[in-house]
Write a protein that holds these residues in place. Structure first.
Motif, PDB file in Angstrom:
ATOM      1  N   LEU A   5       1.204  -1.239   0.120  1.00  9.66           N
ATOM      2  CA  LEU A   5       0.088   0.180   0.368  1.00  9.66           C
ATOM      3  C   LEU A   5       1.007   1.090   0.126  1.00  9.66           C
ATOM      4  N   LEU A   6       0.680   1.773  -0.901  1.00 11.55           N
ATOM      5  CA  LEU A   6       1.269   3.358  -1.182  1.00 11.55           C
ATOM      6  C   LEU A   6       0.509   4.171  -0.382  1.00 11.55           C
ATOM      7  N   TYR A   7       1.174   5.060   0.521  1.00  9.43           N
ATOM      8  CA  TYR A   7       0.355   6.032   1.290  1.00  9.43           C
ATOM      9  C   TYR A   7       0.878   7.233   1.141  1.00  9.43           C
ATOM     10  N   GLU A   8       0.752   8.150   0.774  1.00  8.15           N
ATOM     11  CA  GLU A   8       0.100   9.648   0.797  1.00  8.15           C
ATOM     12  C   GLU A   8       0.573  10.584   1.643  1.00  8.15           C
ATOM     13  N   SER A   9       1.622  10.827   2.855  1.00  7.39           N
ATOM     14  CA  SER A   9       1.590  11.893   3.981  1.00  7.39           C
ATOM     15  C   SER A   9       1.661  13.081   3.685  1.00  7.39           C
ATOM     16  N   SER A  10       1.021  14.050   4.790  1.00 12.11           N
ATOM     17  CA  SER A  10       1.811  15.259   4.744  1.00 12.11           C
ATOM     18  C   SER A  10       3.465  15.445   4.564  1.00 12.11           C
ATOM     19  N   SER A  11       4.003  14.726   5.404  1.00 10.38           N
ATOM     20  CA  SER A  11       5.099  14.812   6.096  1.00 10.38           C
ATOM     21  C   SER A  11       5.794  13.456   5.139  1.00 10.38           C
ATOM     22  N   GLY A  12       5.822  12.220   3.533  1.00 15.01           N
ATOM     23  CA  GLY A  12       5.574  11.948   3.330  1.00 15.01           C
ATOM     24  C   GLY A  12       5.585  10.695   2.899  1.00 15.01           C
ATOM     25  N   TYR A  13       6.307  10.034   1.793  1.00 13.50           N
ATOM     26  CA  TYR A  13       5.925   8.857   1.350  1.00 13.50           C
ATOM     27  C   TYR A  13       5.962   7.297   2.088  1.00 13.50           C
ATOM     28  N   GLY A  14       5.188   7.267   2.639  1.00 14.32           N
ATOM     29  CA  GLY A  14       4.960   5.451   3.777  1.00 14.32           C
ATOM     30  C   GLY A  14       4.337   3.958   2.569  1.00 14.32           C
ATOM     31  N   LEU A  15       5.567   3.323   2.638  1.00 12.95           N
ATOM     32  CA  LEU A  15       5.215   2.029   2.040  1.00 12.95           C
ATOM     33  C   LEU A  15       4.600   1.111   2.935  1.00 12.95           C
ATOM     34  N   PHE A  16       3.411   0.081   2.977  1.00  9.18           N
ATOM     35  CA  PHE A  16       3.319  -0.705   3.735  1.00  9.18           C
ATOM     36  C   PHE A  16       2.832  -1.643   3.065  1.00  9.18           C
ATOM     37  N   GLU A  17       2.673  -3.117   3.511  1.00 10.56           N
ATOM     38  CA  GLU A  17       2.899  -4.423   3.206  1.00 10.56           C
ATOM     39  C   GLU A  17       1.200  -5.234   4.094  1.00 10.56           C
ATOM     40  N   ALA A  18       0.629  -5.591   3.325  1.00 16.69           N
ATOM     41  CA  ALA A  18      -0.693  -5.814   3.694  1.00 16.69           C
ATOM     42  C   ALA A  18      -0.326  -7.731   3.682  1.00 16.69           C
ATOM     43  N   HIS A  19      -0.485  -8.574   4.770  1.00 17.40           N
ATOM     44  CA  HIS A  19      -0.603  -9.222   4.411  1.00 17.40           C
ATOM     45  C   HIS A  19      -1.206 -10.841   5.519  1.00 17.40           C
ATOM     46  N   VAL A  44      -1.840  -6.685  10.487  1.00 22.91           N
ATOM     47  CA  VAL A  44      -2.345  -7.551   8.885  1.00 22.91           C
ATOM     48  C   VAL A  44      -1.510  -6.315   7.366  1.00 22.91           C
ATOM     49  N   VAL A  45      -1.306  -5.610   8.347  1.00 19.65           N
ATOM     50  CA  VAL A  45      -0.676  -4.060   8.010  1.00 19.65           C
ATOM     51  C   VAL A  45       0.397  -3.367   8.722  1.00 19.65           C
ATOM     52  N   GLN A  46       1.877  -3.709   7.808  1.00 16.84           N
ATOM     53  CA  GLN A  46       3.115  -3.501   8.647  1.00 16.84           C
ATOM     54  C   GLN A  46       3.555  -2.188   7.850  1.00 16.84           C
ATOM     55  N   LEU A  47       4.654  -1.492   8.304  1.00 21.04           N
ATOM     56  CA  LEU A  47       4.943  -0.537   7.751  1.00 21.04           C
ATOM     57  C   LEU A  47       6.105  -1.195   6.782  1.00 21.04           C
ATOM     58  N   THR A  48       7.066  -1.212   5.971  1.00 22.66           N
ATOM     59  CA  THR A  48       8.121  -1.366   5.235  1.00 22.66           C
ATOM     60  C   THR A  48       9.136  -0.506   5.070  1.00 22.66           C
ATOM     61  N   ALA A  49       8.726   1.188   4.743  1.00 24.78           N
ATOM     62  CA  ALA A  49       9.608   1.454   4.535  1.00 24.78           C
ATOM     63  C   ALA A  49       9.280   3.384   4.549  1.00 24.78           C
ATOM     64  N   PHE A  50       9.606   4.639   4.850  1.00 23.34           N
ATOM     65  CA  PHE A  50       8.696   5.808   4.955  1.00 23.34           C
ATOM     66  C   PHE A  50      10.246   6.187   4.450  1.00 23.34           C
ATOM     67  N   HIS A  51       9.702   7.527   3.545  1.00 27.89           N
ATOM     68  CA  HIS A  51      10.641   8.666   2.538  1.00 27.89           C
ATOM     69  C   HIS A  51       9.829   9.554   3.240  1.00 27.89           C
ATOM     70  N   PRO A  52      10.872  10.541   4.165  1.00 23.28           N
ATOM     71  CA  PRO A  52      10.273  12.245   4.506  1.00 23.28           C
ATOM     72  C   PRO A  52      10.354  13.382   2.975  1.00 23.28           C
ATOM     73  N   PHE A  53       9.880  14.488   3.378  1.00 26.08           N
ATOM     74  CA  PHE A  53       9.786  15.270   2.069  1.00 26.08           C
ATOM     75  C   PHE A  53      10.187  16.070   3.204  1.00 26.08           C
ATOM     76  N   GLU A  54      11.645  16.488   2.131  1.00 27.99           N
ATOM     77  CA  GLU A  54      13.174  17.582   2.560  1.00 27.99           C
ATOM     78  C   GLU A  54      12.587  18.736   2.606  1.00 27.99           C
ATOM     79  N   SER A  55      10.610  19.235   2.257  1.00 22.41           N
ATOM     80  CA  SER A  55      10.847  20.440   2.933  1.00 22.41           C
ATOM     81  C   SER A  55       9.294  20.998   2.745  1.00 22.41           C
ATOM     82  N   ALA A  56       8.918  22.113   3.194  1.00 20.78           N
ATOM     83  CA  ALA A  56       7.471  22.194   3.133  1.00 20.78           C
ATOM     84  C   ALA A  56       7.231  22.214   1.331  1.00 20.78           C
TER      85      ALA A  56
END
Length: 519
Positions: A5-19, A44-56
């Motif tokens: 699952l690709l989740y676009e938050s206000s602080s960065g991209y989050g990649l989650f694995e659903a198993h 069921v859903v666990q965080l795989t990776a998180f990429h924070p944004f550099e700036s606003a």
């Protein structure tokens, strides 16, 4: 098959694995009921990776790209780094769930990663959004809300900030204000007429125009003071000397009652207010015309500024008007009549706001519906050109107007009109030729400036060379003068020596003579 699952938050991209999706259920209703339970959802859903944004600013650019369905380079590198690699010629054993279907299709085209966006994925992403602060451990309480608020403000501000010269909200407000002013000026002018008619009732029949009536009533003030000296002033206002004389004669024999000075002052003040409103209405109309030339020049050239502004105002914006098909644009403004006809199974209306265009009034009764349909078609083309074209030009609108004129001639006289394809090609060729001429003019001006510069340099060189020649001549003259002076000095010195030699010789001769005489 594994699901990410690709989740676009206000602080960065989050990649989650659903198993182990069997634990929360495969259907949407089961997911909705189990999403609120973090202990069950976290297994069921666990965080795989998180990429924070550099700036606003980076967050704003990334969110803008996601909303438009575009995958940025940062997102691509993030996915390729954390997702399993897809081998060529083999089907991938995983899929990526996204909230935006356009973004998923772009990711599939660019990286061959299979994407899906359905109600099941959206419910899983809703659970991720609900418990996102629990997945990111280093996130402080309140940071996520602050980033969401800041990104929401910047995103909304960026969406509102279009081209300042092409903001159609100003046109919508201006046309609403024009309609309101027309109603107010009309009602206020009628009040001036009724009020001043108690004093000078004959003036109503002589002066019909509301604005002129307000000016004349303010100029006359007290009818008893009207004389023949007022005729030039009244002629300047009314534009007719006979009417001015008629006003003076009517004032002398008027049947109206006398008003006190205070009452006349109030009437004059109110008349002045009506005149000010009428003057402001003219300025507002000029402002609307200038704005329409920037926002929708082709539509204004086709049907006029007022009708074009009313269409934009009724549609809500120029973009909404461009999205409307010509059949909708044709009856825009006649919705009540349309629904009444559908309800009673009567005849539907043939035209709405475009009825105020001069073309429909010029057409015959049997051809009004046909010309309305044709005009709506051309208005739809013009609005789309104005909305999506990069540069503002009236060339398309003028040619479309010519086509409507030809269509009117075809209905009346049977003259075959030109095809739309040929007309549009002609306009594009003319614009291209004008662009080339503009480039040539710029180049020619550049060449002229270069020639001017070269001529200026040549003139400067000539002036410098003349100055050098003059300097040489002056130095040569000075040298000649100095040489002449030296020669003169040398000659004078030689003459002195000769005189000295002569004296010595004469002395010797005199000595010899003396010696001889002594002997």
């Amino acid at each position: 098959m594994a699901m990410y699952l690709l989740y676009e938050s206000s602080s960065g991209y989050g990649l989650f694995e659903a198993h182990g999706l069997d634990e929360i259920g495969q259907n949407t209703e089961a997911v909705r009921s189990s999403v609120s339970d973090l202990s069950r959802f976290g297994r069921v859903v666990q965080l795989t990776a998180f990429h924070p944004f550099e700036s606003a600013l980076d967050a704003l650019n990334q969110v803008n790209a996601v909303s438009e369905g575009v995958m940025t380079d940062e997102l691509r590198s993030f996915l390729e780094l954390n997702l399993p690699k897809v081998k060529e010629g083999k089907k991938p054993k995983f899929s990526l769930g996204t909230s935006e279907p356009k973004l998923g299709s772009h990711i599939l085209e660019a990286t061959k990663i299979p994407c899906q966006s359905n109600e099941f994925v959206l419910e899983l992403l809703r659970g991720v959004r609900l418990h996102f602060d629990r997945f990111i451990k280093d996130l402080k309480p309140g940071d996520l809300e602050k980033s969401q608020l800041g990104l929401a403000h910047s995103y909304s501000r960026a969406k509102v900030k279009f081209n300042v010269n092409r903001v159609d909200n100003m046109v919508i407000q201006a046309i609403f204000l024009l309609d309101t002013l027309d109603k107010d000026i009309n009602s206020f002018a009628m009040r001036v007429r009724e009020w001043y008619s108690w004093h000078f009732p004959e003036l109503v029949k002589i002066v019909n125009d509301n604005y002129l009536y307000a000016r004349v009533s303010k100029m006359i003030d007290d009818k008893s003071k009207l004389t023949e000296d007022h005729i030039p002033m009244l002629t300047e206002v009314l534009g007719d000397e006979d009417k001015a004389k008629e006003v003076v004669e009517a004032g002398k024999a008027s049947m109206g009652q006398d008003l006190s000075a205070l009452d006349l002052i109030n009437v004059q003040t109110f008349a002045q207010k009506v005149m000010d409103l009428a003057d402001y209405r003219k300025k507002l109309y000029d402002y609307l015309v200038s704005k329409m030339s920037d926002i929708a020049p082709n539509l204004a050239a086709l049907i006029g500024e007022m009708v074009a502004a009313r269409l934009i105002s009724h549609a809500g914006s120029l973009t909404n008007l461009a999205k409307c098909p010509s059949s909708t644009l044709q009856i825009l403004g006649a919705e009540k009549a349309l629904f009444r006809a559908l309800k009673t199974r009567g005849n539907t209306p043939k035209y709405g706001l475009i009825f105020h265009s001069s073309f429909i009034g010029r057409a015959s009764a049997k051809n009004k519906g046909r010309i309305a349909r044709y005009l709506a078609n051309k208005c739809s083309i013009a609005s789309r050109i104005d909305c999506f074209a990069d540069g503002a030009t009236t060339a398309f609108g003028e040619k479309l107007r010519e086509q409507v004129e030809e269509r009117l001639d075809f209905y009346d006289k049977g003259v075959a009109p030109r095809k739309n394809v040929d007309v549009m090609k002609e306009v594009i060729e003319n614009l291209q030729n004008k662009g080339e001429e503009g480039k040539e003019a710029v180049e020619a001006s550049g060449k002229k400036s270069k020639k001017k510069k070269a001529k200026g340099e040549e003139e400067e060189e000539a002036v410098e060379s003349e100055k050098k020649k003059k300097r040489k001549m002056e130095t040569e003259e000075e040298n000649e003068k100095s040489e002449k002076k030296k020669k003169k000095k040398s000659k004078s010195a030689g003459g002195d020596e000769e005189t000295d030699d002569g004296l010595t010789q004469s002395k010797k001769k005199s000595k010899k003579k003396k010696s001889k005489s002594e002997e």
